[in-house]
Write an enzyme that holds these catalytic residues in place. Structure first.
Site, mmCIF file in Angstrom:
data_model
loop_
_atom_site.group_PDB
_atom_site.id
_atom_site.type_symbol
_atom_site.label_atom_id
_atom_site.label_comp_id
_atom_site.label_asym_id
_atom_site.label_seq_id
_atom_site.Cartn_x
_atom_site.Cartn_y
_atom_site.Cartn_z
ATOM 1 C CE LYS A 11 -4.524 5.298 7.237
ATOM 2 N NZ LYS A 11 -3.967 4.090 8.017
ATOM 3 N N GLY A 14 7.159 6.679 -4.019
ATOM 4 C CA GLY A 14 6.579 5.448 -5.363
ATOM 5 C C GLY A 14 5.316 6.165 -6.126
ATOM 6 N NE ARG A 47 13.810 1.494 -6.289
ATOM 7 C CZ ARG A 47 13.272 1.302 -5.118
ATOM 8 N NH1 ARG A 47 13.046 0.021 -4.684
ATOM 9 N NH2 ARG A 47 12.585 2.129 -4.381
ATOM 10 N N GLY A 57 10.855 5.924 1.227
ATOM 11 C CA GLY A 57 11.084 6.168 2.622
ATOM 12 C C GLY A 57 12.449 7.031 2.913
HETATM 13 P P1 AMP Z 1 0.794 7.936 0.550
HETATM 14 O O1 AMP Z 1 1.417 6.279 0.323
HETATM 15 O O2 AMP Z 1 0.554 8.104 1.726
HETATM 16 O O3 AMP Z 1 1.878 8.710 -0.318
HETATM 17 O O4 AMP Z 1 -0.549 7.644 -0.310
HETATM 18 C C1 AMP Z 1 -0.765 7.525 -1.514
HETATM 19 C C2 AMP Z 1 -2.023 7.039 -1.804
HETATM 20 O O5 AMP Z 1 -3.050 8.185 -1.299
HETATM 21 C C3 AMP Z 1 -2.448 6.840 -3.028
HETATM 22 O O6 AMP Z 1 -2.788 5.458 -3.288
HETATM 23 C C4 AMP Z 1 -3.809 7.686 -3.137
HETATM 24 O O7 AMP Z 1 -4.890 6.852 -3.908
HETATM 25 C C5 AMP Z 1 -3.981 7.825 -1.967
HETATM 26 N N1 AMP Z 1 -5.017 8.929 -1.878
HETATM 27 C C6 AMP Z 1 -4.841 10.302 -2.329
HETATM 28 N N2 AMP Z 1 -5.878 11.140 -2.284
HETATM 29 C C7 AMP Z 1 -6.881 10.209 -1.434
HETATM 30 C C8 AMP Z 1 -8.188 10.490 -0.849
HETATM 31 N N3 AMP Z 1 -8.630 11.742 -1.106
HETATM 32 N N4 AMP Z 1 -8.777 9.560 -0.276
HETATM 33 C C9 AMP Z 1 -8.270 8.450 -0.170
HETATM 34 N N5 AMP Z 1 -6.931 8.352 -0.721
HETATM 35 C C10 AMP Z 1 -6.484 8.981 -1.410
#
Ligand code: AMP
Length: 396
Positions: A195, A351, A35, A374
């Site tokens: 999620k 990230g 950054r 974000g």
């Molecule tokens: P996000 O912050 O929503 O973009 O999520 C990123 C996180 O999703 C990373 O830390 C990954 O380890 C997690 N992730 C990706 N695939 C899976 C999965 N199948 N089960 C649980 N966590 C996951």
């Protein structure tokens, strides 16, 4: 709107809002300078013109003064990369004398603006005080552009004639605009992460823009369950099942092809050295959870990516932090890199996706990598970002 390229900073004091929210280790050393490095073209342009700079930033989420979040930890590195002695104002509201003495070619770094809650409150008096230090406001903090804080937006009101995007901000806006408003087709969005609830707004907005959506990561399992699949212990948000079904219906209506994982690498526990077995994603045994997309899915996704002229990517395909479950994310990153080589326009941000791309050493092979998480998501949801509006809207 004035642009930084044609603006002359000669003998001007430029108040530059950057996003120096960099990670620090226990010894308060910077562990990732991305950054800061990204802000250097703007700083160098101002200095080369014969201007001086007052840098404003936040670091972390301090509640009041907090040494751990002090910007003084950044001084040695900033000095090294700018080649200039950096003055430091320990209290951003008591910098009148230091700002007044600033000479062309000099830099004054203000202490963390979030030591005052007026910053996040978007307090106008606070913004007015900081505005009094400079002649021109430059917003180069795209990663904070979704916040209407005192120094990320409100302060622009005090510079109706002299407010500009910095070079980083301009590059972010230009590249994201190209993807969202002027994409060559087919346009494919790849969305992963944990999620679906945190990505559903962007998915729904993208359904009005793209030709294909490729889904991976944890949220993939909510969609499979919504379609009647059996996903075992995989991450599922049951309260999102109806929303996922609606999303699939909208996609059909809009003629958007939604790719979900055909097969999955499943495991009996959440760890790098856990067992790995491949199942069709809608037949995962009750005792196992999906950790990564499987090999057939990788091939399918790869082809869809190679057939695309524009690719937007946010979120990993699996638990990429564990090497044994990073293959799907790597395969997608590699396919996007190949698509770039073939002439497609490819943009990634967020990230975790950027951490994954860096882990695979593929960053150079993307057309553009956003510094934001974000803010990029909100931009791609079609929302107006205060950090952009405050510059482009003369009446802000
Ligand atoms: P996000 O912050 O929503 O973009 O999520 C990123 C996180 O999703 C990373 O830390 C990954 O380890 C997690 N992730 C990706 N695939 C899976 C999965 N199948 N089960 C649980 N966590 C996951």
């Amino acid at each position: 709107m004035k642009t930084i390229q044609t603006y002359s900073f000669k003998n001007k004091k430029a108040l530059v809002r950057v996003d120096y929210n960099v990670p620090l280790n226990e010894q308060s050393e910077i562990t990732d300078t991305t950054r800061i490095d990204a802000s250097l073209p703007t700083l160098k342009k101002i200095l080369a013109d014969g201007g001086s700079i007052i840098i404003m930033s936040h670091l972390g989420r301090p509640k009041g003064r907090d040494e751990k979040c002090s910007l003084k930890h950044l001084l040695p590195y900033l000095k090294q990369v700018t080649g200039v002695e950096i003055m430091f104002a320990e209290d951003c509201l008591q910098a009148d004398a230091q700002a007044a003495q600033l000479k062309p070619g000099q830099i004054l770094l203000l202490e963390n603006v979030r030591f005052y809650k007026e910053e996040t409150d978007g307090d106008e008096a606070f913004a007015r005080k900081l505005a009094s230090y400079g002649d021109v406001y430059v917003n180069d903090a795209f990663a904070t552009a979704h916040r209407e804080h005192a120094t990320t937006a409100v302060i622009a009101r005090f510079f109706p004639e002299d407010k500009l995007f910095g070079l980083l901000m301009q590059a972010e806006v230009d590249n994201l605009n190209q993807v969202m408003n002027n994409p060559k087709r087919p346009f494919t969005a790849i969305l992963g992460g944990s999620k679906i609830s945190t990505k559903i707004n962007i998915i729904n907005y993208l359904l009005t823009k793209v030709d294909n959506i490729i889904l991976g990561g944890g949220m993939n399992y909510t969609v499979h369950k919504a379609m009647g699949g059996h996903v075992g212990k995989s991450l599922v948000e049951d309260e999102m099942l109806d929303v996922a079904r609606e999303m699939l219906e909208t996609a059909k209506k809009n003629n958007v092809k939604v790719y979900v994982s055909e097969d999955t690498v499943a495991s009996d526990r959440f760890g790098n050295d856990a067992m790995r077995r491949i199942f069709p994603t809608d037949e995962i045994p009750d005792t196992l959870e999906g950790m990564d997309i499987g090999p057939k899915t990788c091939l399918n996704y790869r082809q869809a990516i190679l057939d695309s002229a524009t690719v937007l990517w946010n979120g990993p395909m699996g638990v990429f932090e564990f090497d044994n479950f990073s293959n799907g994310t790597f395969m997608v990153a590699d396919a996007v890199a190949r698509a770039t080589e073939n002439g497609s326009f490819t943009l990634a941000g967020g990230g975790d996706s950027v951490a994954a791309i860096n882990k695979f050493k593929l960053a150079e092979k993307f057309s553009y990598i956003s510094t934001a998480g974000g803010a990029m998501l909100e931009f791609c949801e079609g929302r107006e970002l205060p950090g952009i509006r405050c510059i482009v809207d003369e009446k802000y």
